[in-house]
Design a protein around this motif. Structure first.
Motif, PDB file in Angstrom:
ATOM      1  N   GLY A 229      90.927  88.823  75.559  1.00  0.00           N
ATOM      2  CA  GLY A 229      89.985  87.885  76.146  1.00  0.00           C
ATOM      3  C   GLY A 229      90.134  86.481  75.588  1.00  0.00           C
ATOM      4  N   LEU A 230      89.104  85.668  75.792  1.00  0.00           N
ATOM      5  CA  LEU A 230      89.152  84.255  75.398  1.00  0.00           C
ATOM      6  C   LEU A 230      88.394  83.970  74.105  1.00  0.00           C
ATOM      7  CD1 LEU A 230      90.376  81.589  76.831  1.00  0.00           C
ATOM      8  CD2 LEU A 230      90.594  83.776  78.022  1.00  0.00           C
ATOM      9  N   VAL A 231      87.840  85.016  73.471  1.00  0.00           N
ATOM     10  CA  VAL A 231      87.216  84.838  72.164  1.00  0.00           C
ATOM     11  C   VAL A 231      87.772  85.887  71.207  1.00  0.00           C
ATOM     12  CG1 VAL A 231      85.108  83.737  72.983  1.00  0.00           C
ATOM     13  CG2 VAL A 231      85.212  86.228  72.850  1.00  0.00           C
ATOM     14  N   VAL A 232      87.960  85.475  69.962  1.00  0.00           N
ATOM     15  CA  VAL A 232      88.498  86.379  68.938  1.00  0.00           C
ATOM     16  C   VAL A 232      87.310  87.100  68.313  1.00  0.00           C
ATOM     17  CG1 VAL A 232      90.048  86.570  66.963  1.00  0.00           C
ATOM     18  CG2 VAL A 232      90.338  84.700  68.583  1.00  0.00           C
TER      19      VAL A 232
ATOM     20  N   ASP B 267      84.037  77.555  65.439  1.00  0.00           N
ATOM     21  CA  ASP B 267      84.818  76.884  66.486  1.00  0.00           C
ATOM     22  C   ASP B 267      86.053  77.703  66.834  1.00  0.00           C
ATOM     23  OD1 ASP B 267      83.118  74.626  66.512  1.00  0.00           O
ATOM     24  OD2 ASP B 267      84.239  73.690  64.888  1.00  0.00           O
ATOM     25  N   LEU B 268      86.707  78.252  65.818  1.00  0.00           N
ATOM     26  CA  LEU B 268      87.983  78.939  66.007  1.00  0.00           C
ATOM     27  C   LEU B 268      87.830  80.315  66.647  1.00  0.00           C
ATOM     28  CD1 LEU B 268      89.614  77.955  62.600  1.00  0.00           C
ATOM     29  CD2 LEU B 268      90.281  77.103  64.854  1.00  0.00           C
ATOM     30  N   VAL B 269      86.609  80.822  66.736  1.00  0.00           N
ATOM     31  CA  VAL B 269      86.407  82.094  67.432  1.00  0.00           C
ATOM     32  C   VAL B 269      86.816  81.947  68.899  1.00  0.00           C
ATOM     33  CG1 VAL B 269      84.680  83.809  68.141  1.00  0.00           C
ATOM     34  CG2 VAL B 269      84.607  82.839  65.827  1.00  0.00           C
ATOM     35  N   GLN B 270      86.655  80.739  69.455  1.00  0.00           N
ATOM     36  CA  GLN B 270      87.204  80.431  70.778  1.00  0.00           C
ATOM     37  C   GLN B 270      88.389  79.521  70.523  1.00  0.00           C
ATOM     38  OE1 GLN B 270      87.838  77.966  73.423  1.00  0.00           O
ATOM     39  NE2 GLN B 270      88.604  79.889  74.264  1.00  0.00           N
ATOM     40  N   TYR B 271      89.597  80.019  70.779  1.00  0.00           N
ATOM     41  CA  TYR B 271      90.748  79.411  70.127  1.00  0.00           C
ATOM     42  C   TYR B 271      91.193  78.055  70.659  1.00  0.00           C
ATOM     43  CZ  TYR B 271      92.857  82.743  73.551  1.00  0.00           C
ATOM     44  OH  TYR B 271      93.157  83.509  74.642  1.00  0.00           O
ATOM     45  N   ASN B 272      90.482  77.466  71.587  1.00  0.00           N
ATOM     46  CA  ASN B 272      90.703  76.052  71.909  1.00  0.00           C
ATOM     47  C   ASN B 272      89.412  75.255  71.761  1.00  0.00           C
ATOM     48  OD1 ASN B 272      93.185  77.287  73.703  1.00  0.00           O
ATOM     49  ND2 ASN B 272      93.597  75.240  72.920  1.00  0.00           N
ATOM     50  N   ASP B 273      88.604  75.632  70.761  1.00  0.00           N
ATOM     51  CA  ASP B 273      87.381  74.894  70.423  1.00  0.00           C
ATOM     52  C   ASP B 273      86.410  74.802  71.597  1.00  0.00           C
ATOM     53  OD1 ASP B 273      88.065  74.436  67.789  1.00  0.00           O
ATOM     54  OD2 ASP B 273      88.914  72.450  68.137  1.00  0.00           O
ATOM     55  N   GLY B 274      86.410  75.809  72.461  1.00  0.00           N
ATOM     56  CA  GLY B 274      85.599  75.740  73.670  1.00  0.00           C
ATOM     57  C   GLY B 274      84.104  75.681  73.439  1.00  0.00           C
ATOM     58  N   PHE B 275      83.630  76.239  72.326  1.00  0.00           N
ATOM     59  CA  PHE B 275      82.189  76.195  72.053  1.00  0.00           C
ATOM     60  C   PHE B 275      81.717  74.761  71.814  1.00  0.00           C
ATOM     61  CE2 PHE B 275      82.701  80.628  69.915  1.00  0.00           C
ATOM     62  CZ  PHE B 275      82.780  81.228  71.156  1.00  0.00           C
ATOM     63  N   ARG B 276      82.612  73.920  71.303  1.00  0.00           N
ATOM     64  CA  ARG B 276      82.219  72.555  70.925  1.00  0.00           C
ATOM     65  C   ARG B 276      81.842  71.703  72.132  1.00  0.00           C
ATOM     66  NH1 ARG B 276      86.453  70.105  66.746  1.00  0.00           N
ATOM     67  NH2 ARG B 276      84.654  68.779  66.288  1.00  0.00           N
ATOM     68  N   THR B 277      82.267  72.106  73.307  1.00  0.00           N
ATOM     69  CA  THR B 277      81.945  71.341  74.508  1.00  0.00           C
ATOM     70  C   THR B 277      80.484  71.538  74.908  1.00  0.00           C
ATOM     71  OG1 THR B 277      84.252  71.665  75.160  1.00  0.00           O
ATOM     72  CG2 THR B 277      82.790  70.824  76.837  1.00  0.00           C
ATOM     73  N   GLY B 278      79.865  72.599  74.445  1.00  0.00           N
ATOM     74  CA  GLY B 278      78.426  72.758  74.622  1.00  0.00           C
ATOM     75  C   GLY B 278      77.986  73.202  76.001  1.00  0.00           C
ATOM     76  N   LEU B 279      78.781  74.027  76.657  1.00  0.00           N
ATOM     77  CA  LEU B 279      78.430  74.499  77.998  1.00  0.00           C
ATOM     78  C   LEU B 279      77.672  75.819  77.890  1.00  0.00           C
ATOM     79  CD1 LEU B 279      81.775  73.676  79.848  1.00  0.00           C
ATOM     80  CD2 LEU B 279      79.771  72.210  79.467  1.00  0.00           C
ATOM     81  N   VAL B 280      76.544  75.774  77.190  1.00  0.00           N
ATOM     82  CA  VAL B 280      75.730  76.953  76.912  1.00  0.00           C
ATOM     83  C   VAL B 280      74.295  76.655  77.306  1.00  0.00           C
ATOM     84  CG1 VAL B 280      74.922  78.543  75.131  1.00  0.00           C
ATOM     85  CG2 VAL B 280      77.249  77.591  74.992  1.00  0.00           C
TER      86      VAL B 280
END
Length: 382
Positions: free
Chosen positions: A31-34, A313-326
């Motif tokens: 998947g997209l998260v580690v 941040d690295l749990v989503q391997y392209n820093d996707g959490f940092r964009t804040g789409l939650v």
């Protein structure tokens, strides 16, 4: 003049064009998260074929096939990016599929020939994402040399110049330090598509080397997840490089990575994010972090992707959490518009449960984005 005020080659202000949406093709297992959290996502071709059709019908215009050549950091299995991309092109009607490729592992003329054929077969929907490389073992264990950071970007830039030349010239010539091309006429060339000189060329990065290469030669510059302010700084830098190098305004377009968790309530969405991080595969995340930070630390100014990324941040391997789409669909849509105002023209998105989350995004989030775009366009006028 601000980024939003610059005009592209079409004469239309970039901020007035509808945002484009792309998704990460989960052609890599894990998947997209580690994380050890349940992910109703699968790396198989059958799953990806179904997902591509769902995404196309949900308003996504692009898909990006990842490239991994060996098991690493939770990704035990991988489908090769160009072959899977062609398969997805054949399974869809409108979706543009971007295949990630590595200079140093591909000879550029062979890759250009493959993509030209894929473009002809698909009616002009093939594209490439040129990856300079961050995973040393993929090169050394395949018996290929691992270059210093700046040299990897020099090679990638030559790769792009070579591919663009062979796609557009009947007597292609190129002389570089890594690649050479002598009076070559590629036939068939990529399909002639209005508004497109050749299949689109994407790249991603954050370092000074990446920004320079992006400004000089690429069509699209992908950014890791970041705040709107962090994204705006990269957009300014790459745009300045393009201008200095005589490229027309709007020649380089911008995309940003984001991981979407849209739920009925903000609390529910944030709980999902908490659970993903709480159940992270610690060993895999730490291994990935060590590898990518080593790659970035090799830059001369220590300015590279993942350099300020923490464990979560690295749990989503392209820093996707940092964009804040939650959050709720409305909150996610408004957050996406913040990035558009900074010059972003494409959102590259990942999801936990791809098929159902992509459907939900297309049904609940995307209509709000379009309403916000229409309202903003009416407010500022043409």
């Amino acid at each position: 003049m601000t980024v939003q005020q610059t005009r592209g080659e079409s004469g239309v202000q970039p901020g007035h064009e509808p945002l484009k949406f792309a998704y990460w093709v989960p052609n890599v297992s894990g998947g997209l998260v580690v994380s050890k959290i349940e992910q109703r996502t699968d790396w198989s071709y059958e799953y990806n074929k179904r997902l591509a059709k769902v995404a196309e019908d949900s308003g996504f215009e692009y898909a990006l096939s990842q490239v991994r050549y060996m098991a690493s950091y939770g990704a035990a299995y991988q489908h090769e990016s160009t072959s899977l991309s062609l398969a997805l092109l054949l399974a869809t009607e409108r979706l543009n599929v971007i295949a990630a490729v590595h200079p140093g592992l591909w000879q550029p003329g062979v890759l250009a020939k493959f993509i030209a054929s894929a473009d002809q077969i698909s009616g002009g929907r093939a594209a490439i994402n040129v990856v300079s490389g961050w995973f040393k073992d993929e090169f050394t264990q395949l018996g290929e040399p691992w270059l210093e950071h700046g040299e990897r970007y020099r090679r990638a830039e030559e790769f792009i110049r070579y591919v663009r030349e062979i796609w557009t010239s009947d007597h292609a010539e190129y002389q570089g330090d890594f690649y050479r091309l002598h009076d070559f006429d590629l036939k068939p060339k990529p399909l002639e598509v209005p508004g497109r000189a050749h299949p689109e060329i994407f790249m991603g990065g954050n370092s000074t080397d990446a920004r320079g290469m992006g400004g000089r030669v690429t069509d699209w510059y992908f950014m890791n997840g970041n705040t709107p302010e962090g994204v705006a700084e990269q957009v300014r830098d790459v745009t300045d490089v393009a201008r200095v190098n005589g490229r027309p305004e709007g020649a380089v377009k911008f995309g940003v990575n984001g991981f979407v968790v849209a739920r009925d309530s903000e609390a529910a969405a944030r709980q999902v994010l908490h659970d993903i991080i709480d159940q992270a595969d610690v060993e895999a995340v730490e291994g990935f972090g060590s590898a990518v930070k080593q790659a970035g630390q090799s830059t001369g100014d220590k300015k590279g992707m993942w350099q300020d990324s923490d464990f979560s941040d690295l749990v989503q391997y392209n820093d996707g959490f940092r964009t804040g789409l939650v959050g709720t669909p409305d909150q996610v849509a408004h957050r996406i518009m913040e990035y558009k105002r900074q010059g972003v023209q494409m959102m590259l998105l990942g999801f936990l449960h791809f098929i159902e989350d992509v459907e939900h995004f297309g049904r609940e989030v995307l209509p709000i984005v379009r309403e916000l775009e229409a309202a903003e366009l009416a407010r500022v006028g043409r």
